[in-house]
Design a protein around this motif. Structure first.
Motif, PDB file in Angstrom:
ATOM      1  N   GLU A   9      25.649  11.562 -21.398  1.00  0.00           N
ATOM      2  CA  GLU A   9      24.339  11.076 -20.954  1.00  0.00           C
ATOM      3  C   GLU A   9      23.509  12.175 -20.299  1.00  0.00           C
ATOM      4  N   LYS A  10      24.186  13.132 -19.671  1.00  0.00           N
ATOM      5  CA  LYS A  10      23.469  14.242 -19.025  1.00  0.00           C
ATOM      6  C   LYS A  10      22.618  15.008 -20.016  1.00  0.00           C
ATOM      7  N   TYR A  11      23.094  15.121 -21.250  1.00  0.00           N
ATOM      8  CA  TYR A  11      22.374  15.888 -22.263  1.00  0.00           C
ATOM      9  C   TYR A  11      21.642  14.992 -23.259  1.00  0.00           C
ATOM     10  N   GLY A  12      21.316  13.778 -22.817  1.00  0.00           N
ATOM     11  CA  GLY A  12      20.465  12.911 -23.616  1.00  0.00           C
ATOM     12  C   GLY A  12      21.174  12.036 -24.626  1.00  0.00           C
ATOM     13  N   GLY A  13      22.500  12.003 -24.594  1.00  0.00           N
ATOM     14  CA  GLY A  13      23.246  11.172 -25.528  1.00  0.00           C
ATOM     15  C   GLY A  13      23.272   9.717 -25.110  1.00  0.00           C
ATOM     16  N   SER A  14      23.558   8.833 -26.052  1.00  0.00           N
ATOM     17  CA  SER A  14      23.665   7.401 -25.784  1.00  0.00           C
ATOM     18  C   SER A  14      25.008   6.893 -26.280  1.00  0.00           C
ATOM     19  N   LEU A  15      25.554   5.923 -25.571  1.00  0.00           N
ATOM     20  CA  LEU A  15      26.806   5.305 -25.976  1.00  0.00           C
ATOM     21  C   LEU A  15      26.558   3.862 -26.363  1.00  0.00           C
ATOM     22  N   PHE A  16      27.207   3.425 -27.413  1.00  0.00           N
ATOM     23  CA  PHE A  16      27.077   2.050 -27.892  1.00  0.00           C
ATOM     24  C   PHE A  16      28.429   1.366 -27.727  1.00  0.00           C
ATOM     25  N   LEU A  17      28.538   0.484 -26.746  1.00  0.00           N
ATOM     26  CA  LEU A  17      29.789  -0.208 -26.469  1.00  0.00           C
ATOM     27  C   LEU A  17      29.859  -1.507 -27.269  1.00  0.00           C
ATOM     28  N   ASN A  18      31.082  -1.992 -27.472  1.00  0.00           N
ATOM     29  CA  ASN A  18      31.301  -3.219 -28.251  1.00  0.00           C
ATOM     30  C   ASN A  18      30.594  -3.140 -29.604  1.00  0.00           C
ATOM     31  N   SER A  19      30.643  -1.959 -30.192  1.00  0.00           N
ATOM     32  CA  SER A  19      29.945  -1.716 -31.456  1.00  0.00           C
ATOM     33  C   SER A  19      30.941  -1.180 -32.480  1.00  0.00           C
ATOM     34  N   HIS A  20      31.147  -1.953 -33.526  1.00  0.00           N
ATOM     35  CA  HIS A  20      32.076  -1.563 -34.578  1.00  0.00           C
ATOM     36  C   HIS A  20      31.341  -0.770 -35.644  1.00  0.00           C
ATOM     37  N   VAL A  21      31.853   0.418 -35.966  1.00  0.00           N
ATOM     38  CA  VAL A  21      31.247   1.217 -37.039  1.00  0.00           C
ATOM     39  C   VAL A  21      31.730   0.664 -38.377  1.00  0.00           C
ATOM     40  N   ASP A  22      30.813   0.056 -39.097  1.00  0.00           N
ATOM     41  CA  ASP A  22      31.153  -0.517 -40.405  1.00  0.00           C
ATOM     42  C   ASP A  22      31.164   0.515 -41.515  1.00  0.00           C
ATOM     43  N   LYS A  23      30.231   1.472 -41.419  1.00  0.00           N
ATOM     44  CA  LYS A  23      30.064   2.372 -42.561  1.00  0.00           C
ATOM     45  C   LYS A  23      29.434   3.677 -42.106  1.00  0.00           C
ATOM     46  N   ILE A  24      29.930   4.777 -42.673  1.00  0.00           N
ATOM     47  CA  ILE A  24      29.253   6.064 -42.550  1.00  0.00           C
ATOM     48  C   ILE A  24      28.320   6.187 -43.749  1.00  0.00           C
ATOM     49  N   LEU A  25      27.041   6.335 -43.470  1.00  0.00           N
ATOM     50  CA  LEU A  25      26.029   6.338 -44.525  1.00  0.00           C
ATOM     51  C   LEU A  25      25.925   7.718 -45.165  1.00  0.00           C
ATOM     52  N   ILE A  26      26.042   7.765 -46.482  1.00  0.00           N
ATOM     53  CA  ILE A  26      25.941   9.007 -47.239  1.00  0.00           C
ATOM     54  C   ILE A  26      24.846   8.835 -48.289  1.00  0.00           C
ATOM     55  N   GLU A  27      23.849   9.714 -48.225  1.00  0.00           N
ATOM     56  CA  GLU A  27      22.725   9.663 -49.159  1.00  0.00           C
ATOM     57  C   GLU A  27      22.498  11.047 -49.761  1.00  0.00           C
ATOM     58  N   ASP A  28      22.427  11.108 -51.077  1.00  0.00           N
ATOM     59  CA  ASP A  28      22.188  12.368 -51.776  1.00  0.00           C
ATOM     60  C   ASP A  28      23.171  13.452 -51.351  1.00  0.00           C
ATOM     61  N   GLY A  29      24.434  13.060 -51.195  1.00  0.00           N
ATOM     62  CA  GLY A  29      25.481  14.025 -50.882  1.00  0.00           C
ATOM     63  C   GLY A  29      25.544  14.470 -49.446  1.00  0.00           C
ATOM     64  N   ARG A  30      24.831  13.775 -48.546  1.00  0.00           N
ATOM     65  CA  ARG A  30      24.818  14.168 -47.140  1.00  0.00           C
ATOM     66  C   ARG A  30      25.029  12.945 -46.240  1.00  0.00           C
ATOM     67  N   ALA A  31      25.826  13.097 -45.180  1.00  0.00           N
ATOM     68  CA  ALA A  31      25.999  12.036 -44.191  1.00  0.00           C
ATOM     69  C   ALA A  31      24.748  11.963 -43.332  1.00  0.00           C
ATOM     70  N   VAL A  32      24.131  10.779 -43.286  1.00  0.00           N
ATOM     71  CA  VAL A  32      22.834  10.654 -42.612  1.00  0.00           C
ATOM     72  C   VAL A  32      22.865   9.690 -41.433  1.00  0.00           C
ATOM     73  N   GLY A  33      24.009   9.025 -41.179  1.00  0.00           N
ATOM     74  CA  GLY A  33      24.060   8.107 -40.056  1.00  0.00           C
ATOM     75  C   GLY A  33      25.221   7.146 -40.178  1.00  0.00           C
ATOM     76  N   VAL A  34      25.196   6.124 -39.315  1.00  0.00           N
ATOM     77  CA  VAL A  34      26.246   5.103 -39.340  1.00  0.00           C
ATOM     78  C   VAL A  34      25.619   3.723 -39.225  1.00  0.00           C
ATOM     79  N   GLU A  35      26.329   2.749 -39.753  1.00  0.00           N
ATOM     80  CA  GLU A  35      25.911   1.350 -39.643  1.00  0.00           C
ATOM     81  C   GLU A  35      26.865   0.654 -38.685  1.00  0.00           C
ATOM     82  N   LEU A  36      26.319   0.007 -37.653  1.00  0.00           N
ATOM     83  CA  LEU A  36      27.121  -0.646 -36.626  1.00  0.00           C
ATOM     84  C   LEU A  36      26.965  -2.156 -36.678  1.00  0.00           C
ATOM     85  N   THR A  37      28.031  -2.853 -36.250  1.00  0.00           N
ATOM     86  CA  THR A  37      27.934  -4.273 -35.925  1.00  0.00           C
ATOM     87  C   THR A  37      28.076  -4.382 -34.412  1.00  0.00           C
TER      88      THR A  37
END
Length: 366
Positions: A92-120
């Protein structure tokens, strides 16, 4: 260690002994049988493998710190939660955020590059987090490619097959106990114990090696006055197969927990003979506990990659912007591997992270 490694006289490849099994060093240097056994046990505690399978580089680093003048085995004040709290403050000191009680369903890959994650989040709300530079996954190699979290079609089939074939280390039995003890009684105990029943059986034999920590010896905050806490466990010697098909709510599971924790009680009584009478809170952990709470494949301690036969992979993957960290990427298993692999992953995101990392390492030396 990166700048020092790069400046080795003759080049870093002259240090090839660092990649060999530690036993190759021990066999040439150590004759005393107890010292040889002791080093074997230290290897096993650090890597989940005896000296024949533990990489020399890991032991060179750890032994240097372990036997430094004035070195101590630390217990974090406030327990393991204080480590988590420190990590959260850093994020948090360096501007990061934490998402608690959040299940990562999928790592998103578009055009051969990882671009994010999908959470529940919570009870079903979907959220997409887009990556500014990269996605870093700390899943074990088996969970990453066996859980459906990534589309395996985005990877070469041989790459996935090779990673999923990584040898799997065994699991643990744990016993956590809150027990009655005065401050005077606690101060007569040690904070850490290591126990071996029979050296001849080997450090990796089932029901033979046990580690015991009693952090209340040094930290009064972990239990109310008149009580202490302890944790005793068998390190990476518990076979998952006997647990694999059990229902955690079944009588069979309860019976096996009692049976398999009996050895831990026997060892614990060697340190605190009347511990069963003193015990106030008892929690038994099994390989299924590891699998459930740590989301760890087969409750595993980690990869059993043997030095001299195979090597740990670097954090990169064939998918641009997808980096890996954790003990599937770095020798050591547990905190040392996670910390080391985290540094490598951070430096691999982009070159502009290298200078701050080196500055941090210099500050840590002070």
């Amino acid at each position: 260690f990166l700048p020092n490694f790069a400046l080795i006289k003759g080049g870093p490849f002259t240090t090839s002994k660092l990649t060999t099994p530690f036993s190759s060093i021990v066999d040439k240097s150590v004759d005393d049988s107890f010292v040889r056994n002791w080093l074997d046990l230290l290897c096993f505690c650090l890597s989940g493998l005896p000296a024949q399978g533990t990489i020399t580089a890991e032991m060179a680093m750890m032994m240097g710190e372990f036997y430094e003048p004035g070195a101590v085995m630390d217990c974090p004040i406030g327990g393991a939660k204080s480590i988590i709290d420190a990590l959260v403050r850093g994020v948090e000191k360096y501007g990061g955020s934490l998402f608690l009680n959040s299940h990562v369903d999928k790592i998103l890959i578009e055009d051969g590059r990882a671009v994010g994650v999908e959470l529940t989040k919570g009870k079903g709300g979907k959220t997409t987090i887009r990556a500014s530079k990269a996605v870093v996954s700390n899943l074990s190699v088996w969970d990453l490619f066996g859980s459906g979290i990534v589309d395996q079609d985005k990877f070469d089939a041989s790459f996935v097959a090779n990673r999923r074939a990584t040898p799997i280390g065994k699991s643990f039995m744990h016993l956590h106990v809150g027990f009655k003890a005065s401050r005077e009684e606690l101060e007569k105990l040690q904070a850490h114990y290591m126990y071996i029943d029979d050296w001849e059986r080997g450090v990796d034999a089932e029901d033979n090696a046990v580690l015991l920590s009693i952090p209340s010896v040094h930290d009064k905050t972990l239990a109310p006055d008149g009580y202490g806490t302890l944790h005793i466990y068998t390190p990476a010697t518990e076979d998952f197969s006997r647990w694999a098909n059990l229902d955690r709510k079944s009588p069979e599971y309860a019976a096996l927990k009692e049976e398999r924790s009996a050895y831990l009680w026997n060892v614990l009584e060697k340190v605190i003979p009347d511990i069963k009478q003193r015990a106030h809170i008892i929690r038994v952990g099994t390989p299924l506990t590891h699998k459930r709470f740590l989301r760890r494949f087969n409750g595993s301690y980690g990869p059993a990659i043997r030095a001299g036969e195979a090597s740990f992979p670097f954090p990169g993957t064939p998918v641009n912007g997808l980096l890996l960290c954790g003990d599937s990427c770095f020798p050591g298993i547990g905190v040392p591997a996670v910390a080391g692999s985290g540094l490598l992953a951070a430096n691999s995101v982009s070159l502009d992270s290298l200078k701050p990392q080196l500055e941090l390492l210099e500050n840590l030396k002070k």
